[in-house]
Design an enzyme around this catalytic site. Sequence first.
Site, PDB file in Angstrom:
ATOM      1  N   ARG A   1       0.933  -1.130  -0.021  1.00 42.28           N
ATOM      2  CA  ARG A   1       0.161  -0.015   0.092  1.00 42.28           C
ATOM      3  C   ARG A   1       1.006   1.270   0.162  1.00 42.28           C
ATOM      4  O   ARG A   1       1.616   1.322   0.942  1.00 42.28           O
ATOM      5  CB  ARG A   1      -0.859   0.233   1.095  1.00 42.28           C
ATOM      6  CG  ARG A   1      -1.974  -1.227   1.517  1.00 42.28           C
ATOM      7  CD  ARG A   1      -2.888  -0.869   2.511  1.00 42.28           C
ATOM      8  NE  ARG A   1      -3.544  -2.109   3.113  1.00 42.28           N
ATOM      9  CZ  ARG A   1      -4.681  -2.581   2.374  1.00 42.28           C
ATOM     10  NH1 ARG A   1      -5.104  -1.896   1.175  1.00 42.28           N
ATOM     11  NH2 ARG A   1      -5.252  -3.614   2.692  1.00 42.28           N
TER      12      ARG A   1
ATOM     13  N   HIS B   1       3.117  -9.610   1.154  1.00 43.39           N
ATOM     14  CA  HIS B   1       2.817  -8.330   2.328  1.00 43.39           C
ATOM     15  C   HIS B   1       3.994  -7.925   3.093  1.00 43.39           C
ATOM     16  O   HIS B   1       3.817  -7.127   3.837  1.00 43.39           O
ATOM     17  CB  HIS B   1       1.656  -9.128   3.347  1.00 43.39           C
ATOM     18  CG  HIS B   1       0.903  -8.129   4.290  1.00 43.39           C
ATOM     19  ND1 HIS B   1       1.330  -8.157   5.621  1.00 43.39           N
ATOM     20  CD2 HIS B   1       0.194  -7.033   4.133  1.00 43.39           C
ATOM     21  CE1 HIS B   1       0.596  -7.050   6.204  1.00 43.39           C
ATOM     22  NE2 HIS B   1       0.028  -6.392   5.336  1.00 43.39           N
TER      23      HIS B   1
ATOM     24  N   TYR C   1       0.562   5.723  12.040  1.00 44.84           N
ATOM     25  CA  TYR C   1       0.783   4.340  12.267  1.00 44.84           C
ATOM     26  C   TYR C   1       2.155   4.297  12.974  1.00 44.84           C
ATOM     27  O   TYR C   1       3.051   4.694  12.735  1.00 44.84           O
ATOM     28  CB  TYR C   1       0.962   3.543  11.070  1.00 44.84           C
ATOM     29  CG  TYR C   1      -0.633   3.163  10.409  1.00 44.84           C
ATOM     30  CD1 TYR C   1      -1.484   3.996  10.554  1.00 44.84           C
ATOM     31  CD2 TYR C   1      -0.762   2.108   9.629  1.00 44.84           C
ATOM     32  CE1 TYR C   1      -2.817   3.763   9.552  1.00 44.84           C
ATOM     33  CE2 TYR C   1      -1.696   1.888   8.852  1.00 44.84           C
ATOM     34  CZ  TYR C   1      -2.788   2.586   8.896  1.00 44.84           C
ATOM     35  OH  TYR C   1      -3.992   2.412   8.340  1.00 44.84           O
TER      36      TYR C   1
END
Length: 672
Positions: free
Chosen positions: A359, A419, A453
């Site tokens: 992302r 990922h 984050y």
Amino acid sequence: MQQNTIPSEISWLSFNSCVLDEANDPGNPLYERIKFLAIHSSNLDEFFRVKINKLLKGNSEKDTALLVQVLSEVNLQQNKFGVIWKDTIVPELAENKIIFYENQEIKKKHLDEIEYYFKSIILSYIQVVYITENTPKAYFLNNRGLYLLVKLKDTYGAFSYAYLNIPSDKLERYKQLQRIAETNYIISIDTIIRKCLSFVFPLEEVVSCNAIKLNRDENYEILDETSGDLIAKIEAKIEERKSGSSTRFLYDFNMDPETVLVCKKAFQLHENEMIKGGSHHNLFDLFRFPNPIKPRLQGESYPALKHLPFENNTSIFETIDKQSQLIHFPYQSYHYVLQFFNQAAIHKNVTEIKITLYRISSQSLIANALISAAKNGKKVTVFVEVKARFDENNNLYWSKEMEKAGIKIIYSMPNLKVHAKVALVTMKKEQGRSRFYSYLSTGNFNETTASVYSDFGFFTSEEKYTTDLKKVFAFFKTKEKAAAIKNLLVAGFNMKEKLMELIDQEIANSKAGKKAAILLKVNGIDEEEIINKLIEASQAGVEVILLVRGICTVLPGIKNSTENIKIYRIVDMFLEHARIYRFANGGKEKIYLSSADMSSRNLNRRIEVAFPIHDGFHKAEINTIIQLQLEDNTKKRNINSKGLNDPINSNSGNPRRSQREIYNWIAQKNNV
């Protein structure tokens, strides 16, 4: 005997309840609480787009019972949301001379203003659809779109129905109106449209006007990923999302029964999809709720801190050569990651850059640095995971932009998601030898989310990391696991097996009377074999601490089963995203940082990378952060044996808030 696990849907709702608690915490500044309402709404919206459909389609008694339980909890949370907004947030806004127009009388000066705005701006985007009962047809509502369902009466007393869109996808949802005296006024475009319906329906009387919204299922499955054009299949599935099956129809609780039936028939809904809500939906738009007296009522500011070893005039690669570097986001600046790629793009001795992208930001500086590197003659290879849910279009856009610049793009692998968050830079040194520089992280290559984050970033040139990373990137290219991974834990290669071995070692150590303890800090735990192994460890007397932000299907504190397992959850201003695996290992502690949760999808259907931390100084930093989080008594919740969040006990000594203390600890280190 009490069960030691709960359904993932119930555990997830327990997490979202914590978000609602933050919105209701008077200790949080007002606009922080509004932000948490937006987060709760956004989370719940995604829940109905992704997680609920399998229960709606399920035929078993178990699925039906679970669906009833889920919808009951959702209803409780929605009601609490409404109470927080109406009884707490709106009155506090008014106390600070910010009036939010909803049902109260609008001042004449503002009526003129909203009428002008409606006629000149909003009306440009309004589409009206009449529902004709005599000639039935399927009426279509856009996924997540906002609408008003209007009941009309003509001059003969006959009723009819129509719906029109609220163009929040085109215009700001909340409009700030002219200030009167010292008071500020805000109104939603929903309310403006309601006040101006006579301009839309000049020949009919508006009997009622109710907000409606439809969620559609956005999960997709590609049955055959191994043949044909996978990218074309993904693009087709993204398009199909727009017309997915309905999963939730939200309607105003004031809607009369006859109008409810009209909606059910017109939009072809099932009873279990229809949920009463408030008079406003899509309240994740509260993220952009105006604050006319900013910075008052906002949360504290925590400007990103420096990482002192990188604060010199030497190349970032020279600093890494001297010692591997560990950075804590968002407490420390993400600029160092950008510098890593920017300097690689222009360094005369850098020959190659490899990276995985899951992302990335819509205005990605990292993608632009990679494009510059390619134009500067570097060989650049980027693995782009175009199956990253809800980021497919952005990832496809950037992959095409990078391809134009000559970058080698490796797209998604069949039946796997990548990922991992890793990069490898190759630099030519003396005598033509190559030196490699790795960046491994728990978080995405995304400078936008890095500001909110909580994650770790690790820079190193040590061969034990770079050698394994070269093997991982070789796998992306060849799809063959030709070489053994020795230092890293890589899902799809060795991660799950190694984790089971590490837990087994703690069990053996406990039985031998040695120090035995496990701490896992992750976003989710639902992998059955890992859970069973943790239960076995608990039964063997191993102390197991789980810091889990989201889904955790194992229940703690159950006699003869999980009585040695403790589970905590932290919800605060930054999203807890870092993954840490810590094993006591008989006194020779092992710590891994990772991209992987203890979830079935991460360990069984993805490529993930966990990297060991060997340096004693870095271990001490990680342990300090863990300890501060365990000592938190304001934002840390205890998960009880029913999977519920026990109330925070802030009366035990001085208030401790780990995220604030971590920031202050790093700031103090910089000043020593």
